[in-house]
Design a protein around this motif. Structure first.
Motif, PDB file in Angstrom:
ATOM      1  N   VAL A 175      10.869  -4.737  -3.981  1.00 43.72           N
ATOM      2  CA  VAL A 175       9.587  -4.739  -3.272  1.00 43.72           C
ATOM      3  C   VAL A 175       8.675  -5.875  -3.722  1.00 43.72           C
ATOM      4  CG1 VAL A 175       9.640  -2.280  -2.721  1.00 43.72           C
ATOM      5  CG2 VAL A 175       8.667  -3.030  -4.900  1.00 43.72           C
ATOM      6  N   VAL A 176       9.223  -6.831  -4.457  1.00 44.81           N
ATOM      7  CA  VAL A 176       8.492  -8.046  -4.813  1.00 44.81           C
ATOM      8  C   VAL A 176       9.331  -9.238  -4.369  1.00 44.81           C
ATOM      9  CG1 VAL A 176       7.343  -6.950  -6.769  1.00 44.81           C
ATOM     10  CG2 VAL A 176       9.490  -8.154  -7.128  1.00 44.81           C
ATOM     11  N   ASP A 177       8.666 -10.382  -4.195  1.00 46.12           N
ATOM     12  CA  ASP A 177       9.376 -11.584  -3.752  1.00 46.12           C
ATOM     13  C   ASP A 177      10.422 -12.022  -4.772  1.00 46.12           C
ATOM     14  OD1 ASP A 177       7.956 -11.751  -1.395  1.00 46.12           O
ATOM     15  OD2 ASP A 177       6.356 -12.959  -2.303  1.00 46.12           O
ATOM     16  N   PRO A 178      11.584 -12.478  -4.293  1.00 43.18           N
ATOM     17  CA  PRO A 178      11.981 -12.520  -2.882  1.00 43.18           C
ATOM     18  C   PRO A 178      12.546 -11.169  -2.428  1.00 43.18           C
ATOM     19  CG  PRO A 178      13.689 -13.505  -4.241  1.00 43.18           C
ATOM     20  CD  PRO A 178      12.570 -13.135  -5.176  1.00 43.18           C
TER      21      PRO A 178
ATOM     22  N   ASN B 102      11.436  -4.705 -10.616  1.00 44.77           N
ATOM     23  CA  ASN B 102      11.180  -5.254  -9.287  1.00 44.77           C
ATOM     24  C   ASN B 102      11.675  -4.328  -8.181  1.00 44.77           C
ATOM     25  OD1 ASN B 102      10.045  -7.731 -10.195  1.00 44.77           O
ATOM     26  ND2 ASN B 102      12.103  -8.499 -10.614  1.00 44.77           N
ATOM     27  N   TYR B 103      12.410  -3.289  -8.556  1.00 45.77           N
ATOM     28  CA  TYR B 103      13.012  -2.379  -7.583  1.00 45.77           C
ATOM     29  C   TYR B 103      12.317  -1.022  -7.613  1.00 45.77           C
ATOM     30  CZ  TYR B 103      16.862  -5.563  -6.609  1.00 45.77           C
ATOM     31  OH  TYR B 103      17.604  -6.638  -6.201  1.00 45.77           O
TER      32      TYR B 103
ATOM     33  N   HIS C 296       0.824  -1.205   0.000  1.00 40.94           N
ATOM     34  CA  HIS C 296       0.000   0.000   0.000  1.00 40.94           C
ATOM     35  C   HIS C 296       0.865   1.264   0.000  1.00 40.94           C
ATOM     36  CE1 HIS C 296      -3.374  -2.679   0.932  1.00 40.94           C
ATOM     37  NE2 HIS C 296      -4.158  -1.670   0.629  1.00 40.94           N
ATOM     38  N   ILE C 297       1.940   1.247   0.771  1.00 45.94           N
ATOM     39  CA  ILE C 297       2.834   2.407   0.810  1.00 45.94           C
ATOM     40  C   ILE C 297       3.466   2.631  -0.557  1.00 45.94           C
ATOM     41  CG2 ILE C 297       5.054   3.203   1.724  1.00 45.94           C
ATOM     42  CD1 ILE C 297       4.216   2.047   4.422  1.00 45.94           C
ATOM     43  N   THR C 298       3.925   1.552  -1.178  1.00 45.82           N
ATOM     44  CA  THR C 298       4.526   1.660  -2.509  1.00 45.82           C
ATOM     45  C   THR C 298       3.530   2.220  -3.514  1.00 45.82           C
ATOM     46  OG1 THR C 298       6.010  -0.201  -2.063  1.00 45.82           O
ATOM     47  CG2 THR C 298       5.611   0.356  -4.368  1.00 45.82           C
TER      48      THR C 298
ATOM     49  N   HIS D 134      13.431  -6.932   5.315  1.00 49.14           N
ATOM     50  CA  HIS D 134      12.103  -7.090   5.893  1.00 49.14           C
ATOM     51  C   HIS D 134      11.186  -6.002   5.331  1.00 49.14           C
ATOM     52  CE1 HIS D 134       8.829  -7.267   8.802  1.00 49.14           C
ATOM     53  NE2 HIS D 134       9.284  -8.459   9.136  1.00 49.14           N
ATOM     54  N   PRO D 135       9.941  -6.342   4.983  1.00 51.11           N
ATOM     55  CA  PRO D 135       9.061  -5.338   4.362  1.00 51.11           C
ATOM     56  C   PRO D 135       8.822  -4.103   5.219  1.00 51.11           C
ATOM     57  CG  PRO D 135       7.851  -7.339   4.970  1.00 51.11           C
ATOM     58  CD  PRO D 135       9.296  -7.658   5.067  1.00 51.11           C
ATOM     59  N   LEU D 136       8.789  -4.260   6.541  1.00 48.85           N
ATOM     60  CA  LEU D 136       8.561  -3.086   7.384  1.00 48.85           C
ATOM     61  C   LEU D 136       9.802  -2.199   7.436  1.00 48.85           C
ATOM     62  CD1 LEU D 136       5.997  -2.229   8.791  1.00 48.85           C
ATOM     63  CD2 LEU D 136       6.952  -3.033  10.951  1.00 48.85           C
ATOM     64  N   GLU D 137      10.977  -2.794   7.296  1.00 47.42           N
ATOM     65  CA  GLU D 137      12.198  -1.989   7.217  1.00 47.42           C
ATOM     66  C   GLU D 137      12.216  -1.188   5.915  1.00 47.42           C
ATOM     67  OE1 GLU D 137      17.075  -2.398   6.882  1.00 47.42           O
ATOM     68  OE2 GLU D 137      15.885  -4.121   7.546  1.00 47.42           O
TER      69      GLU D 137
END
Length: 220
Positions: free
Chosen positions: A163-166, A150-151, A129-131, A170-173
């Protein structure tokens, strides 16, 4: 479906002398001439948000925060409805604050970032959502890398994050390295009471009067 609440709070800016910006493996990039197709596709989540083309972050003073109402004083939580355009805001303290965040994540990680088991999906959705919001609201400052879609590129700091797997972090970081707000994720039923919301993940740069290590896992 997991029911959770994301609480964003304005971070307290701590003035620190001699901060050094550490690049923790991010790719340093230069902004492309315009937004990519991938950026426009992801930003469609926030179609109603008005893009700020040419936004000058250095000319934007800190936004005033005054949650008080007129009339008789009553002690209440500082919660109020906000316009979607104002969900995440930027100002001229951004670079200084991001330098401090980077230093805290490097040297005091446990004191500012806590994520308990079961919060992974909520953290990833928060980052998504932030992205989506940032690439829609500030397309000149947050955009997809022209070399690898992907970046996500942070045009203010010059860093880029997968911001996509892998994910590489950590996503919150990653989210903390993009916005100026603190983030607290409360998940319903993640404790003894199935109707209660519990703090299961948090990035809090400067909590006032409490310690994240002690409060993580507590109910609302």
């Amino acid at each position: 479906m997991i029911n959770y609440v994301i609480c964003f709070g304005l971070s307290l800016l701590v003035v620190t002398i001699g901060l050094k910006l550490f690049h923790l493996g991010e790719r340093v990039v230069t902004p492309p001439a315009k937004r990519t197709t991938s950026s426009e596709r992801l930003s469609s989540t926030f179609d109603s948000v008005r893009p700020l083309i040419g936004f000058n972050i250095d000319a934007q003073p800190p936004h005033p925060y005054a949650p008080w109402s007129g009339g008789k004083f009553q002690m209440t939580m500082g919660i109020r409805k906000t316009q979607e355009d104002s969900w995440l805001m930027l100002d001229n303290r951004y670079r200084e604050e991001q330098s401090l965040r980077e230093r805290l994540l490097e040297n005091e990680r446990a004191g500012v970032l806590q994520c308990l088991d079961g919060s992974e999906a909520a953290c990833r959705e928060t980052l998504e959502h932030i992205t989506a919001f940032l690439t829609r609201r500030f397309p000149d400052l947050f955009f997809w890398s022209p070399n690898d879609s992907n970046y996500l590129c942070n045009g203010i700091t010059g860093a880029a994050f997968r911001v996509v797997d892998p994910l590489e972090k950590h996503p919150l970081e990653i989210a903390a390295r993009l916005v100026m707000e603190d983030m607290n994720l409360l998940i319903q039923g993640a404790g003894p009471d199935p109707d209660e919301h519990y703090l299961r993940a948090s990035f809090s740069m400067a909590p006032a009067g409490w310690y994240l290590q002690e409060r993580i896992g507590w109910p609302l």
